[in-house]
Design a protein around this motif. Structure first.
Motif, PDB file in Angstrom:
ATOM      1  N   VAL A   1       0.850  -1.196   0.000  1.00 57.91           N
ATOM      2  CA  VAL A   1       0.000   0.000   0.000  1.00 57.91           C
ATOM      3  C   VAL A   1       0.888   1.248   0.000  1.00 57.91           C
ATOM      4  CG1 VAL A   1      -1.703   1.329   1.314  1.00 57.91           C
ATOM      5  CG2 VAL A   1      -1.957  -1.160   1.124  1.00 57.91           C
ATOM      6  N   ALA A   2       1.889   1.260   0.875  1.00 58.70           N
ATOM      7  CA  ALA A   2       2.788   2.413   0.947  1.00 58.70           C
ATOM      8  C   ALA A   2       3.518   2.602  -0.383  1.00 58.70           C
ATOM      9  CB  ALA A   2       3.797   2.222   2.075  1.00 58.70           C
ATOM     10  N   CYS A   3       3.913   1.507  -1.000  1.00 55.83           N
ATOM     11  CA  CYS A   3       4.653   1.557  -2.258  1.00 55.83           C
ATOM     12  C   CYS A   3       3.808   2.168  -3.375  1.00 55.83           C
ATOM     13  CB  CYS A   3       5.108   0.141  -2.625  1.00 55.83           C
ATOM     14  SG  CYS A   3       6.229   0.084  -4.011  1.00 55.83           S
ATOM     15  N   TYR A   4       2.568   1.679  -3.533  1.00 56.21           N
ATOM     16  CA  TYR A   4       1.719   2.215  -4.606  1.00 56.21           C
ATOM     17  C   TYR A   4       1.316   3.660  -4.336  1.00 56.21           C
ATOM     18  CZ  TYR A   4       1.514  -2.014  -7.342  1.00 56.21           C
ATOM     19  OH  TYR A   4       1.857  -3.067  -8.147  1.00 56.21           O
ATOM     20  N   LEU A   5       1.031   4.005  -3.060  1.00 57.01           N
ATOM     21  CA  LEU A   5       0.702   5.404  -2.747  1.00 57.01           C
ATOM     22  C   LEU A   5       1.876   6.308  -3.117  1.00 57.01           C
ATOM     23  CD1 LEU A   5      -1.165   4.991   0.655  1.00 57.01           C
ATOM     24  CD2 LEU A   5      -2.086   6.165  -1.358  1.00 57.01           C
ATOM     25  N   ALA A   6       3.085   5.880  -2.763  1.00 54.07           N
ATOM     26  CA  ALA A   6       4.270   6.690  -3.065  1.00 54.07           C
ATOM     27  C   ALA A   6       4.471   6.803  -4.569  1.00 54.07           C
ATOM     28  CB  ALA A   6       5.499   6.076  -2.404  1.00 54.07           C
ATOM     29  N   MET A   7       4.297   5.680  -5.283  1.00 55.43           N
ATOM     30  CA  MET A   7       4.474   5.719  -6.746  1.00 55.43           C
ATOM     31  C   MET A   7       3.431   6.620  -7.390  1.00 55.43           C
ATOM     32  SD  MET A   7       5.702   1.952  -8.053  1.00 55.43           S
ATOM     33  CE  MET A   7       4.299   1.019  -7.507  1.00 55.43           C
TER      34      MET A   7
ATOM     35  N   PHE B   1      10.674  -3.795 -11.387  1.00 48.01           N
ATOM     36  CA  PHE B   1      11.056  -2.512 -10.782  1.00 48.01           C
ATOM     37  C   PHE B   1      11.488  -2.570  -9.325  1.00 48.01           C
ATOM     38  CE2 PHE B   1       7.246  -1.780  -8.377  1.00 48.01           C
ATOM     39  CZ  PHE B   1       6.139  -2.074  -9.168  1.00 48.01           C
ATOM     40  N   LEU B   2      11.162  -3.657  -8.611  1.00 49.71           N
ATOM     41  CA  LEU B   2      11.550  -3.682  -7.194  1.00 49.71           C
ATOM     42  C   LEU B   2      13.067  -3.805  -7.057  1.00 49.71           C
ATOM     43  CD1 LEU B   2       8.877  -5.683  -5.197  1.00 49.71           C
ATOM     44  CD2 LEU B   2       9.177  -3.231  -5.434  1.00 49.71           C
ATOM     45  N   PRO B   3      13.631  -3.046  -6.108  1.00 49.86           N
ATOM     46  CA  PRO B   3      15.098  -3.003  -5.985  1.00 49.86           C
ATOM     47  C   PRO B   3      15.694  -4.211  -5.260  1.00 49.86           C
ATOM     48  CG  PRO B   3      14.094  -1.571  -4.357  1.00 49.86           C
ATOM     49  CD  PRO B   3      12.969  -2.118  -5.173  1.00 49.86           C
ATOM     50  N   VAL B   4      14.854  -5.149  -4.821  1.00 46.35           N
ATOM     51  CA  VAL B   4      15.345  -6.313  -4.083  1.00 46.35           C
ATOM     52  C   VAL B   4      14.937  -7.581  -4.837  1.00 46.35           C
ATOM     53  CG1 VAL B   4      15.037  -7.644  -1.942  1.00 46.35           C
ATOM     54  CG2 VAL B   4      15.282  -5.162  -1.826  1.00 46.35           C
TER      55      VAL B   4
ATOM     56  N   CYS C   1       8.648  -7.771   1.226  1.00 43.92           N
ATOM     57  CA  CYS C   1       8.328  -6.637   2.108  1.00 43.92           C
ATOM     58  C   CYS C   1       9.462  -5.612   2.113  1.00 43.92           C
ATOM     59  CB  CYS C   1       8.079  -7.117   3.537  1.00 43.92           C
ATOM     60  SG  CYS C   1       6.607  -8.130   3.710  1.00 43.92           S
ATOM     61  N   PHE C   2      10.696  -6.087   2.224  1.00 40.73           N
ATOM     62  CA  PHE C   2      11.835  -5.166   2.233  1.00 40.73           C
ATOM     63  C   PHE C   2      11.936  -4.420   0.898  1.00 40.73           C
ATOM     64  CE2 PHE C   2      12.959  -7.497   5.997  1.00 40.73           C
ATOM     65  CZ  PHE C   2      13.620  -6.548   6.772  1.00 40.73           C
ATOM     66  N   GLY C   3      11.694  -5.135  -0.187  1.00 38.68           N
ATOM     67  CA  GLY C   3      11.749  -4.514  -1.508  1.00 38.68           C
ATOM     68  C   GLY C   3      10.691  -3.436  -1.671  1.00 38.68           C
ATOM     69  N   LEU C   4       9.478  -3.740  -1.236  1.00 40.28           N
ATOM     70  CA  LEU C   4       8.378  -2.776  -1.352  1.00 40.28           C
ATOM     71  C   LEU C   4       8.654  -1.540  -0.490  1.00 40.28           C
ATOM     72  CD1 LEU C   4       5.370  -5.285  -1.300  1.00 40.28           C
ATOM     73  CD2 LEU C   4       5.934  -3.728  -3.181  1.00 40.28           C
TER      74      LEU C   4
ATOM     75  N   GLU D   1      10.220   4.121  -0.238  1.00 41.82           N
ATOM     76  CA  GLU D   1      11.128   5.164   0.249  1.00 41.82           C
ATOM     77  C   GLU D   1      11.793   5.905  -0.921  1.00 41.82           C
ATOM     78  OE1 GLU D   1      13.892   3.526   3.052  1.00 41.82           O
ATOM     79  OE2 GLU D   1      13.612   5.231   4.407  1.00 41.82           O
ATOM     80  N   ALA D   2      12.208   5.133  -1.938  1.00 44.39           N
ATOM     81  CA  ALA D   2      12.835   5.739  -3.111  1.00 44.39           C
ATOM     82  C   ALA D   2      11.871   6.670  -3.837  1.00 44.39           C
ATOM     83  CB  ALA D   2      13.338   4.653  -4.061  1.00 44.39           C
ATOM     84  N   ASN D   3      10.555   6.411  -3.655  1.00 41.68           N
ATOM     85  CA  ASN D   3       9.547   7.269  -4.290  1.00 41.68           C
ATOM     86  C   ASN D   3       9.006   8.324  -3.327  1.00 41.68           C
ATOM     87  OD1 ASN D   3       8.656   6.346  -7.217  1.00 41.68           O
ATOM     88  ND2 ASN D   3       9.307   4.548  -6.073  1.00 41.68           N
ATOM     89  N   GLY D   4       9.746   8.569  -2.250  1.00 40.36           N
ATOM     90  CA  GLY D   4       9.409   9.688  -1.371  1.00 40.36           C
ATOM     91  C   GLY D   4       8.665   9.340  -0.095  1.00 40.36           C
TER      92      GLY D   4
END
Lengths: 401, 102
Positions: free
Chosen positions: A21-27, A79-82, A155-158, A163-166
């Motif tokens: 959820v945090a990942c998509y909101l940030a993106m 796209f996930l960094p992990v 979870c760590f990747g997301l 974080e990378a998206n703010g």
């Protein structure tokens, strides 16, 4: 952390769903803060198997929903960094009871019509592909796009990508209260200070009801315990992950003929997943025993015995460890992906065994709901209102020992 | 790096480490013999890193080795025996059907 901060939205929970959820909101450009009381994947997401599945839904809306959710993993992998050990090798549904064959064949036809990549192996084909399979297993329905992954790495990747998206990520931060002003959400109080926000998303799995209660919102989710056994490392025992058809029956509380009383009592159904490290994960069980996550020897034994019925060679392998976790269960096997009667309070929880599978699509839809958009796929039947207006919370169950 | 604590001398036995004879003492574990700096490591993880005996009490599973043909043996819980064949493990061992009941 300063004593006061603001955020466009606050996500509570750092498991697969919360981090998604945090990942998509940030993106999607929302100023989001994720609050997790421990570390990422601290609760349920580290005590499960990492399956992204479509096998356990009959053809229909929810089946298409799961398929759409699964497709997002193929994108996220890019796209996930992990590296989250994404293994799209398919999962097979094993049939060991002749009376289930008709249903499974109907399921095969239905899923094919919905555009799923499914294949049906008869007994001989199955034996050819998996020489270690038990003689009692009659057929296997393969869901070729189903995949396995490492939930903790996911979870760590997301979280990292959020974080990378703010996004602001706050692990080891405990929510102590939720605030409301003028009839809408106004802030999240934590042990490290207040976060002023107009949007709060509860993605705290089995802990969601106690979060909702802070604003008088009842969330009908209860903890359902499950066991997983981890074996020593080997390669060549089996080619991919399998689940018994009976898994779907136990999920819905239906009886099976060919199981022991303990297997029946503990909701034991065979699930097996080879990990990339060589260990093999064997499940599963389902019981309501509150928040108890102590592995119970009788349940472990029943899980191991059921495993031996499908792969007799498992009895030659040593067990390294066993763990239990609690899954967030609703009463109708559907998650709650929903707004609530409190403006600004959202729920993305109650996925039970599909938390990993539906994490990304829940994140994507939650971002749409928070931004006031209509979801890209129908989620109306997953609204909390299906249980009635502010339905009573569910009893958690009692400890097992 | 490692030193034997007890001065008592057991009977000298020869085990074979990666095919090479190694002199050690009765009463030692295979892991203790492996800890000799000239051997050092017992297995590789699936990512290829070298692992060596660590906890010495059967908990960490870092010392898994193939001993007398049987893979995944905990070297720290196995005593040396004259003529024993000890091999390092490269990742997870193959699962052989002959290990099974059939």
């Amino acid at each position: 952390m300063s004593s006061k901060r603001t955020a466009g939205a606050v996500v509570i929970g750092g498991g697969a769903v919360g981090t998604a959820v945090a990942c998509y909101l940030a993106m999607d450009g929302v100023d989001v803060t994720l609050v997790e009381r421990g570390e990422f994947a601290w609760g349920t997401s580290r005590r499960c198997e990492g399956h992204v599945v479509t096998y356990d839904t009959p053809p229909g809306d929810y089946s298409v929903f799961c398929k759409t959710g699964q497709e997002l993993f193929y994108e996220a992998q890019k796209f996930l960094p992990v590296d989250f050990d994404f293994t799209p090798e398919g999962i097979g549904l094993l049939v060991d009871d002749e009376s289930h064959l008709e249903t499974v064949k109907a399921n095969y036809e239905g899923k094919k019509k919905e555009g799923f990549d499914v294949t049906l192996w008869d007994r001989d084909e199955l034996r050819h592909r998996e020489p270690n399979i038990g003689d009692n297993v009659l057929a296997c329905l393969n869901f070729n796009n189903d995949c396995t992954l490492n939930p903790m790495r996911l979870c760590f990747g997301l979280a990292k990508h959020a974080e990378a998206n703010g996004a602001t990520i706050l692990p080891r931060t405990r929510v102590t209260n939720l605030r409301m002003e003028n009839g809408r959400v106004s802030g999240v109080e934590t042990d490290k200070g207040l976060i002023a926000t107009k949007n709060v998303i509860l993605s705290s799995g089995v802990w969601t009801p106690q979060m909702g209660a802070m604003l008088g919102v009842n969330i009908p989710i209860r903890p359902r315990q499950g066991h997983i056994i981890v074996t020593e490392r080997v390669k060549g025992l089996l080619g991919k992950a399998y689940v018994e058809y009976g898994y779907l029956l136990t999920k819905h509380g239906l009886k099976r003929e060919n199981v022991t009383p303990d297997m029946d009592k503990f909701g034991v159904a065979f699930v097996i997943e080879p990990s990339s490290a060589g260990t093999v994960l064997i499940g599963s069980s389902r019981r309501f025993v509150g928040m108890d996550i102590r592995p119970h020897p009788a349940v472990m034994r029943a899980v191991a015995e059921r495993g031996n019925q499908f792969f007799p060679t498992l009895s030659d392998m040593r067990i390294l460890r066993c763990y239990a976790g609690v899954r967030p269960a609703t009463t109708d096997e559907l998650p709650i992906i929903s707004t609530t009667h409190v403006p600004g309070l959202f729920v993305g929880a109650g996925h039970e065994g599909l938390g990993i599978s539906l994490s990304l699509i829940t994140g994507k839809i939650m971002s749409e709901l928070v931004r006031g958009q209509a979801p890209f796929i129908d989620t109306s039947y997953m609204s909390i209102d299906r249980f009635g207006f502010n339905p009573p919370a569910l009893p958690a169950g009692e400890a097992s020992v | 790096m490692f030193k034997k604590v007890s001065a008592s001398k057991g009977k000298i036995v020869t085990i074979y480490f990666e095919g090479q004879p190694v002199q050690t003492e009765e009463g030692m574990t295979v892991a203790a013999a492996v800890l000799d700096p000239s051997h050092g490591w017992s297995r590789t993880s699936h990512g290829g890193q070298k692992r060596g005996p660590y906890c010495q009490m059967g908990v960490c599973h870092e010392c898994l080795m193939t001993i007398d043909g049987i893979p995944n043996q905990q070297a720290c819980l196995t005593m040396v025996v004259e003529g024993m064949q000890v091999y390092r493990q490269d990742g997870a061992p193959d699962f052989h059907k002959e290990n099974s009941h059939e």
